[in-house]
Design an enzyme around this catalytic site. Sequence first.
Site, PDB file in Angstrom:
ATOM      1  N   SER A   1     117.976   4.608  84.667  1.00 24.75           N
ATOM      2  CA  SER A   1     116.604   4.973  84.325  1.00 24.75           C
ATOM      3  C   SER A   1     116.073   6.046  85.254  1.00 24.75           C
ATOM      4  CB  SER A   1     115.698   3.738  84.435  1.00 24.75           C
ATOM      5  OG  SER A   1     114.334   4.069  84.278  1.00 24.75           O
TER       6      SER A   1
ATOM      7  N   TYR B   1     112.538  -2.927  89.190  1.00 23.30           N
ATOM      8  CA  TYR B   1     113.335  -2.164  88.220  1.00 23.30           C
ATOM      9  C   TYR B   1     113.952  -0.929  88.877  1.00 23.30           C
ATOM     10  CZ  TYR B   1     114.462  -0.280  83.544  1.00 23.30           C
ATOM     11  OH  TYR B   1     115.101   0.190  82.431  1.00 23.30           O
TER      12      TYR B   1
END
Length: 242
Positions: free
Chosen positions: A140, A153
């Site tokens: 990501s 995350y």
Amino acid sequence: MNYALVTGGSRGIGRAVCVKLAEMGYPVIVNYSSNKAAAEETKTLVEAQGVACELLPFNVSDAVAVDRAMDTWQESHPDDHISVLINNAGICKDSLMVFMSDEQWHSVIDTSLDGFFFVTRKLLKGMISKRKGRIVNIVSLSGLKGIAGQTNYSAAKAAVIGATKALAQEVAARKITVNAVAPGFITTDMTKDLDEEALKKTIPSGRFGLPDEVADLVAFLASEKAAYITGEVISINGGLYT
């Protein structure tokens, strides 16, 4: 026969990748955790490409469950080989760190990082013995630049990026490539609650990306054309971060 396994393949980017790999001719194994209905929809889309599709439910963060599922699959496919692995499973539980619970931290880390480790470790021996493998890890933008409210995350995806680079060096001589794809804002269930209109103004391309665009990149890295690309992290974010 060479199969492709996509973790978290029931929706979003995972579903698009499953369909794209099917278009390339791979029979596809769709891993999912709980949403069987969505997985069945993916299966229908894959089979429409004229290849076989199997659903394989297990929790990627549970080492015992991973081993059991993979062993059961291999026993029923003694002459087949999983040569393409897409580590896509991941979850978001966003919060400012000062308010973040232990569960929010560990569940996100466990799914992305432990999931990558348990599934990849299980399949590596087969890839090494066959001297053939493509591993693509979906990371990501968050793991590259960090995003406020996503320390869990960001940490998980940054860790997978580091692991990608290290593993690529370990297995390159066995004709196995290991790469990562780092999407920015993509139109999926994971981004449906974001303020898209406001965020689009921060993206040079002026829009969110599409799951199919990510899938096209993943498919290239899974192909024979990408045999000399390994250890790379490729961003697909409309110019938001380079």
